[in-house]
Design an enzyme around this catalytic site. Structure first.
Site, PDB file in Angstrom:
ATOM      1  N   LYS A  72      55.160 -41.471  25.781  1.00 47.25           N
ATOM      2  CA  LYS A  72      54.176 -41.867  24.760  1.00 47.25           C
ATOM      3  C   LYS A  72      54.121 -40.837  23.624  1.00 47.25           C
ATOM      4  CE  LYS A  72      49.608 -40.515  25.936  1.00 47.25           C
ATOM      5  NZ  LYS A  72      49.106 -39.642  24.896  1.00 47.25           N
TER       6      LYS A  72
ATOM      7  N   ASN B  39      41.600 -41.995  26.456  1.00 44.74           N
ATOM      8  CA  ASN B  39      43.029 -42.262  26.475  1.00 44.74           C
ATOM      9  C   ASN B  39      43.539 -42.642  25.073  1.00 44.74           C
ATOM     10  OD1 ASN B  39      41.159 -44.194  27.403  1.00 44.74           O
ATOM     11  ND2 ASN B  39      42.775 -45.639  27.868  1.00 44.74           N
TER      12      ASN B  39
ATOM     13  N   THR C 201      50.214 -45.734  24.033  1.00 48.61           N
ATOM     14  CA  THR C 201      51.093 -46.300  23.009  1.00 48.61           C
ATOM     15  C   THR C 201      50.539 -47.670  22.601  1.00 48.61           C
ATOM     16  OG1 THR C 201      52.957 -45.181  24.032  1.00 48.61           O
ATOM     17  CG2 THR C 201      53.486 -46.958  22.508  1.00 48.61           C
TER      18      THR C 201
ATOM     19  N   ARG D 276      51.743 -43.631  36.517  1.00 50.65           N
ATOM     20  CA  ARG D 276      51.952 -44.114  35.156  1.00 50.65           C
ATOM     21  C   ARG D 276      53.370 -43.729  34.687  1.00 50.65           C
ATOM     22  NH1 ARG D 276      46.574 -41.921  32.287  1.00 50.65           N
ATOM     23  NH2 ARG D 276      47.031 -40.162  33.648  1.00 50.65           N
TER      24      ARG D 276
ATOM     25  N   GLY E 232      35.083 -39.300  28.416  1.00 51.95           N
ATOM     26  CA  GLY E 232      36.356 -39.631  29.065  1.00 51.95           C
ATOM     27  C   GLY E 232      36.503 -38.805  30.334  1.00 51.95           C
TER      28      GLY E 232
ATOM     29  N   CYS F 101      52.505 -39.221  29.644  1.00 48.79           N
ATOM     30  CA  CYS F 101      52.506 -38.597  28.318  1.00 48.79           C
ATOM     31  C   CYS F 101      53.863 -38.360  27.656  1.00 48.79           C
ATOM     32  CB  CYS F 101      51.737 -37.290  28.379  1.00 48.79           C
ATOM     33  SG  CYS F 101      49.990 -37.605  28.688  1.00 48.79           S
ATOM     34  N   PHE F 102      54.891 -37.953  28.397  1.00 48.53           N
ATOM     35  CA  PHE F 102      56.134 -37.565  27.722  1.00 48.53           C
ATOM     36  C   PHE F 102      56.648 -38.688  26.815  1.00 48.53           C
ATOM     37  CE2 PHE F 102      57.872 -34.010  30.701  1.00 48.53           C
ATOM     38  CZ  PHE F 102      56.942 -33.148  30.164  1.00 48.53           C
TER      39      PHE F 102
HETATM   40  P1  NAD Z   1      42.797 -41.480  31.455  1.00 46.73           P
HETATM   41  O1  NAD Z   1      43.131 -42.867  31.115  1.00 46.73           O
HETATM   42  O2  NAD Z   1      42.949 -40.993  32.855  1.00 46.73           O
HETATM   43  O3  NAD Z   1      41.262 -41.171  31.046  1.00 46.73           O
HETATM   44  C1  NAD Z   1      40.685 -41.586  29.870  1.00 46.73           C
HETATM   45  C2  NAD Z   1      39.253 -42.049  30.182  1.00 46.73           C
HETATM   46  O4  NAD Z   1      38.587 -42.315  28.961  1.00 46.73           O
HETATM   47  C3  NAD Z   1      39.191 -43.330  31.022  1.00 46.73           C
HETATM   48  O5  NAD Z   1      38.470 -43.085  32.220  1.00 46.73           O
HETATM   49  C4  NAD Z   1      38.465 -44.329  30.102  1.00 46.73           C
HETATM   50  O6  NAD Z   1      37.598 -45.207  30.799  1.00 46.73           O
HETATM   51  C5  NAD Z   1      37.689 -43.388  29.205  1.00 46.73           C
HETATM   52  N1  NAD Z   1      37.271 -43.992  27.938  1.00 46.73           N
HETATM   53  C6  NAD Z   1      38.006 -44.745  27.075  1.00 46.73           C
HETATM   54  N2  NAD Z   1      37.251 -45.102  26.008  1.00 46.73           N
HETATM   55  C7  NAD Z   1      36.026 -44.557  26.197  1.00 46.73           C
HETATM   56  C8  NAD Z   1      34.825 -44.569  25.444  1.00 46.73           C
HETATM   57  N3  NAD Z   1      34.744 -45.199  24.263  1.00 46.73           N
HETATM   58  N4  NAD Z   1      33.747 -43.919  25.944  1.00 46.73           N
HETATM   59  C9  NAD Z   1      33.817 -43.291  27.129  1.00 46.73           C
HETATM   60  N5  NAD Z   1      34.935 -43.231  27.888  1.00 46.73           N
HETATM   61  C10 NAD Z   1      36.032 -43.866  27.425  1.00 46.73           C
HETATM   62  O7  NAD Z   1      43.633 -40.559  30.464  1.00 46.73           O
HETATM   63  P2  NAD Z   1      44.048 -39.025  30.686  1.00 46.73           P
HETATM   64  O8  NAD Z   1      45.299 -38.953  31.484  1.00 46.73           O
HETATM   65  O9  NAD Z   1      42.862 -38.248  31.119  1.00 46.73           O
HETATM   66  O10 NAD Z   1      44.439 -38.632  29.193  1.00 46.73           O
HETATM   67  C11 NAD Z   1      43.461 -38.483  28.208  1.00 46.73           C
HETATM   68  C12 NAD Z   1      44.097 -37.828  26.993  1.00 46.73           C
HETATM   69  O11 NAD Z   1      44.590 -36.544  27.359  1.00 46.73           O
HETATM   70  C13 NAD Z   1      45.301 -38.586  26.441  1.00 46.73           C
HETATM   71  O12 NAD Z   1      45.313 -38.442  25.037  1.00 46.73           O
HETATM   72  C14 NAD Z   1      46.489 -37.846  27.034  1.00 46.73           C
HETATM   73  O13 NAD Z   1      47.634 -37.942  26.212  1.00 46.73           O
HETATM   74  C15 NAD Z   1      45.985 -36.429  27.064  1.00 46.73           C
HETATM   75  N6  NAD Z   1      46.607 -35.580  28.093  1.00 46.73           N
HETATM   76  C16 NAD Z   1      46.812 -36.058  29.357  1.00 46.73           C
HETATM   77  C17 NAD Z   1      47.351 -35.227  30.336  1.00 46.73           C
HETATM   78  C18 NAD Z   1      47.601 -35.698  31.740  1.00 46.73           C
HETATM   79  O14 NAD Z   1      48.170 -34.949  32.517  1.00 46.73           O
HETATM   80  N7  NAD Z   1      47.206 -36.893  32.142  1.00 46.73           N
HETATM   81  C19 NAD Z   1      47.642 -33.877  30.020  1.00 46.73           C
HETATM   82  C20 NAD Z   1      47.395 -33.428  28.715  1.00 46.73           C
HETATM   83  C21 NAD Z   1      46.870 -34.286  27.766  1.00 46.73           C
HETATM   84  C1  UGA Z   2      53.447 -32.800  31.201  1.00 48.87           C
HETATM   85  C2  UGA Z   2      53.500 -31.353  30.668  1.00 48.87           C
HETATM   86  O1  UGA Z   2      54.210 -30.545  31.615  1.00 48.87           O
HETATM   87  C3  UGA Z   2      52.098 -30.802  30.458  1.00 48.87           C
HETATM   88  O2  UGA Z   2      52.173 -29.501  29.878  1.00 48.87           O
HETATM   89  C4  UGA Z   2      51.339 -31.734  29.514  1.00 48.87           C
HETATM   90  O3  UGA Z   2      50.003 -31.275  29.347  1.00 48.87           O
HETATM   91  C5  UGA Z   2      51.319 -33.127  30.108  1.00 48.87           C
HETATM   92  O4  UGA Z   2      52.683 -33.594  30.309  1.00 48.87           O
HETATM   93  C6  UGA Z   2      50.668 -34.144  29.229  1.00 48.87           C
HETATM   94  O5  UGA Z   2      50.540 -33.965  28.046  1.00 48.87           O
HETATM   95  O6  UGA Z   2      50.320 -35.172  29.827  1.00 48.87           O
HETATM   96  P1  UGA Z   2      53.011 -33.918  33.560  1.00 48.87           P
HETATM   97  O7  UGA Z   2      53.583 -35.120  32.910  1.00 48.87           O
HETATM   98  O8  UGA Z   2      51.729 -34.046  34.267  1.00 48.87           O
HETATM   99  O9  UGA Z   2      52.817 -32.754  32.475  1.00 48.87           O
HETATM  100  O10 UGA Z   2      54.060 -33.333  34.611  1.00 48.87           O
HETATM  101  P2  UGA Z   2      55.446 -32.526  34.451  1.00 48.87           P
HETATM  102  O11 UGA Z   2      55.474 -31.479  35.477  1.00 48.87           O
HETATM  103  O12 UGA Z   2      55.699 -32.110  33.068  1.00 48.87           O
HETATM  104  O13 UGA Z   2      56.512 -33.623  34.861  1.00 48.87           O
HETATM  105  C7  UGA Z   2      56.786 -34.736  34.030  1.00 48.87           C
HETATM  106  C8  UGA Z   2      57.967 -35.500  34.587  1.00 48.87           C
HETATM  107  O14 UGA Z   2      59.168 -34.754  34.425  1.00 48.87           O
HETATM  108  C9  UGA Z   2      57.862 -35.796  36.075  1.00 48.87           C
HETATM  109  O15 UGA Z   2      58.336 -37.083  36.332  1.00 48.87           O
HETATM  110  C10 UGA Z   2      58.748 -34.746  36.696  1.00 48.87           C
HETATM  111  O16 UGA Z   2      59.235 -35.109  37.954  1.00 48.87           O
HETATM  112  C11 UGA Z   2      59.850 -34.659  35.669  1.00 48.87           C
HETATM  113  N1  UGA Z   2      60.601 -33.393  35.691  1.00 48.87           N
HETATM  114  C12 UGA Z   2      59.970 -32.224  35.453  1.00 48.87           C
HETATM  115  C13 UGA Z   2      61.970 -33.418  35.914  1.00 48.87           C
HETATM  116  O17 UGA Z   2      62.568 -34.488  36.123  1.00 48.87           O
HETATM  117  N2  UGA Z   2      62.663 -32.238  35.923  1.00 48.87           N
HETATM  118  C14 UGA Z   2      62.056 -31.035  35.686  1.00 48.87           C
HETATM  119  O18 UGA Z   2      62.761 -29.993  35.688  1.00 48.87           O
HETATM  120  C15 UGA Z   2      60.679 -31.042  35.445  1.00 48.87           C
END
Ligand code: NAD
Ligand code: UGA
Length: 465
Positions: free
Chosen positions: A278, A91, A94, A345, A12, A275-276
């Site tokens: 979901k 990924n 939801t 997203r 991923g 993420c939030f």
């Molecule tokens: P993303 O959609 O950007 O990336 C996921 C990748 O996995 C995609 O490029 C997809 O093509 C690949 N993939 C799917 N199935 C696959 C397979 N079978 N083999 C190989 N590759 C495959 O998602 P993301 O934002 O990187 O999030 C990934 C996970 O991390 C989620 O569970 C999310 O909740 C968590 N997370 C995301 C964030 C964030 O800021 N985006 C922060 C913390 C945790």
């Molecule tokens: C959030 C968490 O902060 C990370 O710790 C976590 O790893 C991540 O989700 C995840 O699991 O994906 P992210 O969504 O990238 O990170 O960004 P944030 O800075 O948390 O902001 C989320 C949303 O809340 C944004 O739309 C931001 O503008 C909004 N926000 C944030 C507010 O409206 N008010 C605030 O005071 C802070």
């Protein structure tokens, strides 16, 4: 290959897999780090000068390590065969169908990966859950891999806490790294191995270890708590608008209490991001499936208040602009879900643009990084929306500006020039409270911040000052 101390694979190459693995490779040249994905376009972009995601500081880290000990490819099978440690960062969106639709996590990508690991593994491996997953997903993974924690696979939980826009800083200096494992001899040994990777740059005190289920649940709870703070202050912003209080002053006064703290209290048009919503819905679904109805309802309210905040923003525009938006033109300043990312997203901009189009309003979207994504997100709105990167050009002939993303550049625009190019009366709806409202009012704008008294040049429903 044999010169490397450890061979790490990440399945991923998204917003988490890419930056996280780039940081491990950057900090640990002694390890080989291989990132694979089923999406060849994404991999091509990771191998190019034009990385697939915008993240301050990311290029520096990737360009330093790429080709040295960081590799991107679509060769998942080879990657699995040679790896000692496999991070799974696919990924987990939801679910959109069947049982749990709209709430539960869709674990199909996760399961496919587990089966592929089983199929291609010839040697023992540590499997690390990096994706955000429901509690006890590690157990499902173990069952697919045919292990009870004693065989050739050890499954660890290592959720990621980075935030987009600050991913590189968050990865360099994390508040904590969390690693959960079985508390058996084999589990603890695997956990120590993962600890030793992070210990290359993260102070030991910031590496928190726990059992697997607590680690998995902590990730969902951390996001729920963060989002809950935003919904709490956003709920209060509605009351501020009715009473003449100023939400920024309230947040400051409340946040000064050390027990509460000042972070994540910025009132806004609503939180977005992948993420939030979901993860909270996932938590709600989990609670419901364990029969904890009251607990589920409590957390679901965080999402409901967020929907309310977005709708409130639209209705405020409608009512202050004389109860009709038909034929009007509104410029959205910012479309990304937060500043310093091109990610859209779940951005509030999607909902707001759709609602404005429903009101037969023309929408101009401007954003320094997110226009390509915006065009995909709003495709079905057709001609109702246009996309213009230059904010001056975007604002020309518009009736209103709506600030949806807190990009620094919007704080520094020449608003007198913009005002002169707009239809009068001209409005500003500051969904991020980042602009100088008094200065805008002095120029001639009618200004509507979030949770603060409006500054208008005419009488409105009790909000005139
Ligand atoms: P993303 O959609 O950007 O990336 C996921 C990748 O996995 C995609 O490029 C997809 O093509 C690949 N993939 C799917 N199935 C696959 C397979 N079978 N083999 C190989 N590759 C495959 O998602 P993301 O934002 O990187 O999030 C990934 C996970 O991390 C989620 O569970 C999310 O909740 C968590 N997370 C995301 C964030 C964030 O800021 N985006 C922060 C913390 C945790
Ligand atoms: C959030 C968490 O902060 C990370 O710790 C976590 O790893 C991540 O989700 C995840 O699991 O994906 P992210 O969504 O990238 O990170 O960004 P944030 O800075 O948390 O902001 C989320 C949303 O809340 C944004 O739309 C931001 O503008 C909004 N926000 C944030 C507010 O409206 N008010 C605030 O005071 C802070």
């Amino acid at each position: 290959m044999t010169d490397f101390e450890k061979r790490i694979l990440c399945i991923g190459a998204g917003y988490v897999g890419g930056p996280t693995m780039a940081m491990i490779a950057f900090k640990c040249p002694q390890y080989k780090v291989h990132v694979v994905d089923i999406n060849p376009d994404r991999i091509d972009a990771w191998n190019s000068q034009n990385l697939p995601i915008y993240e301050p500081g990311l290029e520096e880290v990737v360009f330093e390590a790429r080709g040295r000990n960081l590799f991107f490819s679509t060769d998942i099978q080879e990657g699995i065969e040679e790896a000692d440690i496999i991070f799974v960062s696919v990924n987990t969106p939801t679910k959109t169908f069947g049982e749990g639709a709209g709430m539960a996590a869709d674990l199909q990508y996760w399961e496919k990966t587990a089966r592929q690991i089983l199929e291609c593994s010839k040697s023992p491996k540590i499997i690390v859950e990096k994706s955000t997953v429901p509690v006890r997903t590690a157990q499902a993974m173990e069952r697919i891999l045919g292990t009870d924690g004693t065989g050739k696979f050890q499954v660890l939980s290592n959720p990621e806490f980075l935030a987009e826009g600050t991913a590189i800083e968050d990865l360099k200096c994390p508040d904590r790294v969390l690693i959960g494992s079985r508390l058996t001899e084999e589990g603890l040994k695997a956990r120590d191995e993962l600890v030793s990777i992070y210990a290359n740059w993260v102070p030991k005190d910031n590496i928190v270890t726990s059992d697997t289920w607590s680690s998995e649940l902590s990730k969902l709870v951390a996001n729920a708590f963060l989002a809950q703070r935003i919904s709490s202050i956003n709920a209060i912003s509605a009351l501020c608008e009715k009473t003449g209080a100023d939400v920024s002053r309230v947040a400051y006064a409340v946040g000064k209490d050390g027990r509460i703290g000042d972070k994540f209290l910025k009132s806004s048009v609503g939180f977005g991001g992948s993420c939030f919503k979901k993860d909270i819905l996932n938590l709600v679904y989990l609670c419901r499936s364990y029969g904890l109805q009251e607990v589920a309802d409590y957390w679901e309210q965080v999402v409901k208040i967020n929907e309310y905040q977005k709708e409130r923003f639209v209705l405020n525009m409608l009512h202050t602009m004389f109860d009709t938006l038909a034929g009007k033109k509104i410029c959205l300043l910012g479309f990304a879900f937060k500043a310093d990312t091109g990610d859209t997203r779940e951005t509030p901009g999607i909902y707001i643009a759709q609602r404005l189009a429903e009101e037969h309003c023309r929408v101009v979207v401007s954003d320094p990084q997110a226009l390509d994504n915006a065009k995909i997100d709003l495709k079905e709105l057709g001609d109702a929306v246009s996309y213009v990167e230059d904010p001056y050009e975007a604002a020309a002939d518009c009736d209103a500006l709506a600030v949806l993303t807190e990009w620094n550049l919007y704080k520094e625009l020449d608003y007198a020039k913009i005002y002169n190019s707009m239809t009068k009366p001209a409005f500003v709806f500051d969904g991020r409270n980042i602009l100088d409202h008094q200065a805008l009012h002095d120029i001639g704008f009618n200004v509507f911040p979030i949770g603060k008294p409006a500054l208008t040049h005419y009488r409105t429903n009790g909000r005139t000052r």
